[in-house]
Design a protein around this motif. Structure first.
Motif, PDB file in Angstrom:
ATOM      1  N   GLN A 180       0.844  -1.136  -0.073  1.00  0.00           N
ATOM      2  CA  GLN A 180      -0.004  -0.043  -0.054  1.00  0.00           C
ATOM      3  C   GLN A 180       0.749   1.105   0.262  1.00  0.00           C
ATOM      4  O   GLN A 180       1.904   1.255   0.694  1.00  0.00           O
ATOM      5  CB  GLN A 180      -0.949  -0.150   1.331  1.00  0.00           C
ATOM      6  CG  GLN A 180      -0.388  -0.204   2.465  1.00  0.00           C
ATOM      7  CD  GLN A 180      -1.457   0.180   3.505  1.00  0.00           C
ATOM      8  OE1 GLN A 180      -2.723   0.058   3.373  1.00  0.00           O
ATOM      9  NE2 GLN A 180      -1.136  -0.081   4.759  1.00  0.00           N
ATOM     10  N   ASN A 181       0.439   2.341  -0.672  1.00  0.00           N
ATOM     11  CA  ASN A 181       1.264   3.335  -0.810  1.00  0.00           C
ATOM     12  C   ASN A 181       0.123   4.423  -1.403  1.00  0.00           C
ATOM     13  O   ASN A 181      -0.668   3.870  -2.317  1.00  0.00           O
ATOM     14  CB  ASN A 181       2.324   3.506  -1.479  1.00  0.00           C
ATOM     15  CG  ASN A 181       2.136   2.959  -3.068  1.00  0.00           C
ATOM     16  OD1 ASN A 181       1.247   2.597  -3.549  1.00  0.00           O
ATOM     17  ND2 ASN A 181       3.303   3.305  -3.881  1.00  0.00           N
ATOM     18  N   LEU A 182       0.276   5.846  -1.077  1.00  0.00           N
ATOM     19  CA  LEU A 182      -0.574   6.718  -1.543  1.00  0.00           C
ATOM     20  C   LEU A 182      -1.914   6.702  -1.422  1.00  0.00           C
ATOM     21  O   LEU A 182      -2.899   6.568  -2.375  1.00  0.00           O
ATOM     22  CB  LEU A 182      -0.342   7.256  -3.211  1.00  0.00           C
ATOM     23  CG  LEU A 182       1.084   7.448  -3.404  1.00  0.00           C
ATOM     24  CD1 LEU A 182       1.431   7.612  -4.849  1.00  0.00           C
ATOM     25  CD2 LEU A 182       1.550   8.828  -2.649  1.00  0.00           C
ATOM     26  N   ASN A 183      -2.326   6.141  -0.302  1.00  0.00           N
ATOM     27  CA  ASN A 183      -3.642   5.492  -0.098  1.00  0.00           C
ATOM     28  C   ASN A 183      -4.330   4.611  -0.862  1.00  0.00           C
ATOM     29  O   ASN A 183      -5.741   4.657  -1.375  1.00  0.00           O
ATOM     30  CB  ASN A 183      -4.705   6.731  -0.133  1.00  0.00           C
ATOM     31  CG  ASN A 183      -4.367   7.764   1.216  1.00  0.00           C
ATOM     32  OD1 ASN A 183      -4.198   7.015   2.141  1.00  0.00           O
ATOM     33  ND2 ASN A 183      -4.500   9.064   0.959  1.00  0.00           N
ATOM     34  N   ARG A 184      -3.469   3.750  -1.779  1.00  0.00           N
ATOM     35  CA  ARG A 184      -4.048   2.459  -2.458  1.00  0.00           C
ATOM     36  C   ARG A 184      -3.476   1.362  -2.032  1.00  0.00           C
ATOM     37  O   ARG A 184      -2.335   1.435  -1.537  1.00  0.00           O
ATOM     38  CB  ARG A 184      -3.645   2.969  -3.979  1.00  0.00           C
ATOM     39  CG  ARG A 184      -4.206   4.148  -4.532  1.00  0.00           C
ATOM     40  CD  ARG A 184      -3.943   4.006  -6.113  1.00  0.00           C
ATOM     41  NE  ARG A 184      -2.575   3.758  -6.386  1.00  0.00           N
ATOM     42  CZ  ARG A 184      -2.097   3.544  -7.811  1.00  0.00           C
ATOM     43  NH1 ARG A 184      -3.089   3.637  -8.789  1.00  0.00           N
ATOM     44  NH2 ARG A 184      -0.925   3.139  -7.934  1.00  0.00           N
ATOM     45  N   ALA A 237      -7.343  -1.300  -5.006  1.00  0.00           N
ATOM     46  CA  ALA A 237      -8.416  -0.860  -3.866  1.00  0.00           C
ATOM     47  C   ALA A 237      -7.967   0.634  -3.678  1.00  0.00           C
ATOM     48  O   ALA A 237      -6.889   1.014  -2.810  1.00  0.00           O
ATOM     49  CB  ALA A 237      -8.701  -1.513  -2.663  1.00  0.00           C
ATOM     50  N   PRO A 238      -8.731   1.791  -4.359  1.00  0.00           N
ATOM     51  CA  PRO A 238      -8.420   3.039  -4.036  1.00  0.00           C
ATOM     52  C   PRO A 238      -8.959   3.561  -2.674  1.00  0.00           C
ATOM     53  O   PRO A 238      -9.647   2.951  -2.147  1.00  0.00           O
ATOM     54  CB  PRO A 238      -9.197   3.762  -5.407  1.00  0.00           C
ATOM     55  CG  PRO A 238     -10.216   2.765  -5.530  1.00  0.00           C
ATOM     56  CD  PRO A 238      -9.714   1.307  -5.395  1.00  0.00           C
ATOM     57  N   SER A 239      -8.381   4.675  -2.385  1.00  0.00           N
ATOM     58  CA  SER A 239      -8.859   5.362  -1.202  1.00  0.00           C
ATOM     59  C   SER A 239      -8.821   4.444   0.156  1.00  0.00           C
ATOM     60  O   SER A 239      -9.772   4.310   1.047  1.00  0.00           O
ATOM     61  CB  SER A 239     -10.227   5.933  -1.302  1.00  0.00           C
ATOM     62  OG  SER A 239     -10.386   6.891  -2.275  1.00  0.00           O
ATOM     63  N   THR A 240      -7.695   3.654   0.116  1.00  0.00           N
ATOM     64  CA  THR A 240      -7.693   2.290   1.174  1.00  0.00           C
ATOM     65  C   THR A 240      -6.422   3.015   1.889  1.00  0.00           C
ATOM     66  O   THR A 240      -5.252   3.122   1.213  1.00  0.00           O
ATOM     67  CB  THR A 240      -7.424   1.044   0.673  1.00  0.00           C
ATOM     68  OG1 THR A 240      -8.689   0.870  -0.059  1.00  0.00           O
ATOM     69  CG2 THR A 240      -7.378   0.166   1.802  1.00  0.00           C
ATOM     70  N   ALA A 274       3.761  -0.958   6.062  1.00  0.00           N
ATOM     71  CA  ALA A 274       4.231  -2.065   5.431  1.00  0.00           C
ATOM     72  C   ALA A 274       3.697  -3.293   5.556  1.00  0.00           C
ATOM     73  O   ALA A 274       2.993  -3.405   6.725  1.00  0.00           O
ATOM     74  CB  ALA A 274       5.713  -2.201   5.777  1.00  0.00           C
ATOM     75  N   VAL A 275       3.401  -4.082   4.678  1.00  0.00           N
ATOM     76  CA  VAL A 275       2.607  -5.362   4.728  1.00  0.00           C
ATOM     77  C   VAL A 275       3.718  -6.604   4.769  1.00  0.00           C
ATOM     78  O   VAL A 275       4.579  -6.506   3.845  1.00  0.00           O
ATOM     79  CB  VAL A 275       1.797  -5.493   3.471  1.00  0.00           C
ATOM     80  CG1 VAL A 275       1.118  -7.041   3.464  1.00  0.00           C
ATOM     81  CG2 VAL A 275       0.820  -4.317   3.345  1.00  0.00           C
ATOM     82  N   ASN A 276       3.450  -7.382   5.935  1.00  0.00           N
ATOM     83  CA  ASN A 276       4.344  -8.528   5.857  1.00  0.00           C
ATOM     84  C   ASN A 276       3.741  -9.508   6.482  1.00  0.00           C
ATOM     85  O   ASN A 276       2.289  -9.549   6.631  1.00  0.00           O
ATOM     86  CB  ASN A 276       5.482  -7.952   6.820  1.00  0.00           C
ATOM     87  CG  ASN A 276       5.118  -7.757   8.230  1.00  0.00           C
ATOM     88  OD1 ASN A 276       3.988  -8.177   8.601  1.00  0.00           O
ATOM     89  ND2 ASN A 276       5.871  -7.139   8.976  1.00  0.00           N
ATOM     90  N   SER A 277       4.335 -10.858   6.843  1.00  0.00           N
ATOM     91  CA  SER A 277       3.622 -12.041   7.050  1.00  0.00           C
ATOM     92  C   SER A 277       2.274 -12.282   6.437  1.00  0.00           C
ATOM     93  O   SER A 277       1.557 -12.879   6.850  1.00  0.00           O
ATOM     94  CB  SER A 277       3.422 -11.811   8.743  1.00  0.00           C
ATOM     95  OG  SER A 277       4.069 -11.377   9.627  1.00  0.00           O
ATOM     96  N   LEU A 278       2.737 -12.312   5.158  1.00  0.00           N
ATOM     97  CA  LEU A 278       1.577 -12.909   4.159  1.00  0.00           C
ATOM     98  C   LEU A 278       1.887 -14.365   4.008  1.00  0.00           C
ATOM     99  O   LEU A 278       2.782 -14.904   3.531  1.00  0.00           O
ATOM    100  CB  LEU A 278       1.985 -12.096   2.687  1.00  0.00           C
ATOM    101  CG  LEU A 278       1.194 -12.584   1.653  1.00  0.00           C
ATOM    102  CD1 LEU A 278      -0.657 -12.145   2.116  1.00  0.00           C
ATOM    103  CD2 LEU A 278       1.325 -11.683   0.606  1.00  0.00           C
ATOM    104  N   THR A 279       0.591 -14.965   4.028  1.00  0.00           N
ATOM    105  CA  THR A 279       0.457 -16.416   3.687  1.00  0.00           C
ATOM    106  C   THR A 279      -0.832 -16.677   3.262  1.00  0.00           C
ATOM    107  O   THR A 279      -1.952 -15.973   3.599  1.00  0.00           O
ATOM    108  CB  THR A 279       0.449 -17.143   5.176  1.00  0.00           C
ATOM    109  OG1 THR A 279      -0.665 -16.777   6.055  1.00  0.00           O
ATOM    110  CG2 THR A 279       1.815 -17.021   6.059  1.00  0.00           C
ATOM    111  N   MET A 280      -0.678 -17.711   2.346  1.00  0.00           N
ATOM    112  CA  MET A 280      -2.038 -18.209   1.494  1.00  0.00           C
ATOM    113  C   MET A 280      -2.539 -19.621   2.201  1.00  0.00           C
ATOM    114  O   MET A 280      -1.661 -20.321   2.328  1.00  0.00           O
ATOM    115  CB  MET A 280      -1.689 -18.254   0.101  1.00  0.00           C
ATOM    116  CG  MET A 280      -1.926 -17.015  -0.646  1.00  0.00           C
ATOM    117  SD  MET A 280      -2.302 -16.982  -2.453  1.00  0.00           S
ATOM    118  CE  MET A 280      -0.582 -17.698  -2.960  1.00  0.00           C
TER     119      MET A 280
END
Length: 282
Positions: A180-184, A237-240, A274-280
């Motif tokens: 995510q950056n710039l509210n996206r 996903a805008p405005s997020t 920052a996004v981390n600990s991503l698991t599927m």
């Protein structure tokens, strides 16, 4: 400027967007730009394509078959001589007539028969081209010389042939990435066609917390694949602007002509965003 008297041949390819009912080019029109057939192995089926001349002059039309494959995930195609690809059904197709002249306002039915070999499984593909001359034009070559160019136009009817009872429409999602950056919120994932027929996929994602409250949602761009093709799904996903915490993502993909894929993932967002600990989940 020097005039070059050599006549060149240029092919302008046109496959009409399949959301339209019919395709047309320079006065020539066909009523079936996409033909999908389900035929029992060892059997055959047939049909016809109507070719119309909406122009003000007579047109000579040549009909022939080629193979095709996707060259880009947005549905762009490349064409090859018939019988070139491993998924070709061009040699299964017989048609008549192979050439004809249409008067202005005239109509011609091109009839075809598709015979599926007994041991065939999964999807097979071909394209029937309808080619006609489009006149002449002048253009400059690399040296600035004027040359006369003969223009040939062609329309294509794409064939999708599926032996009945053999189709497996499956896919896998790999390498999910979220940032995510710039509210996206940006989401991408690799899609692999693991089945034995073509898959056109589109879908959505939803981001929720543990209580099921939806914080973000977005739609994936439509992608096109043949068996074993790999492509990338992308969505925004805008405005997020997700706050720090743990989230669940639900991805739902729908396949054109039936089938779907649902995938869940978990990730966390740091105070920095920052996004981390991503698991599927499997």
């Amino acid at each position: 400027m020097k005039k070059n008297n050599i006549i060149y041949t240029v092919l302008f390819l046109l496959i009409i967007n399949f959301c339209f009912v019919a395709g047309s080019w320079a006065g020539i029109r066909i009523d079936k730009p996409k033909i999908r057939l389900t035929i029992a192995p060892g059997s055959y089926d047939g049909g016809e394509v109507k070719v119309e001349n909406n122009g003000s002059e007579a047109a000579s039309v040549k009909v022939y078959l080629e193979d095709w494959a996707y060259k880009s995930q947005d549905g762009g195609k490349e064409f090859m001589p018939k019988g070139t690809t491993t998924l070709s059904c061009s040699n299964w197709i017989n048609f008549y007539p192979a050439d004809f002249t249409l008067p202005a306002g005239g109509t011609q039915m091109v009839r075809y028969t598709v015979t599926v070999p007994q041991d065939s499984k999964g999807g097979y593909y071909s394209v029937m081209f309808f080619e006609t001359g489009g006149g002449e034009m002048e253009k400059l070559d690399e040296q600035g010389n004027t040359m006369t160019v003969r223009v040939l136009n062609r329309l294509g009817a794409l064939f999708y042939v599926e032996p009945q009872g053999t189709i497996q429409k499956t896919a896998e999602l790999k390498n999910l990435e979220i940032s995510q950056n710039l509210n996206r919120l940006n989401v991408s994932a690799g899609l692999i066609n693991t089945g034995n027929t073509d898959i056109t996929a589109s879908g959505t994602f939803n981001v929720m917390d543990a209580q099921g409250y939806v914080y973000a949602r977005g739609a994936f761009e439509e992608v096109y694949t043949l068996p074993k093709d790999k492509t990338t799904l992308k969505a925004i996903a805008p405005s997020t602007n997700l706050k720090a915490g743990d989230y669940d993502m639900l991805i739902t993909l729908d396949f054109q002509n039936g089938g779907n894929l649902i995938k869940e993932a978990k990730f966390s967002v740091e105070p920095s965003g920052a996004v981390n600990s991503l698991t599927m989940k499997d």
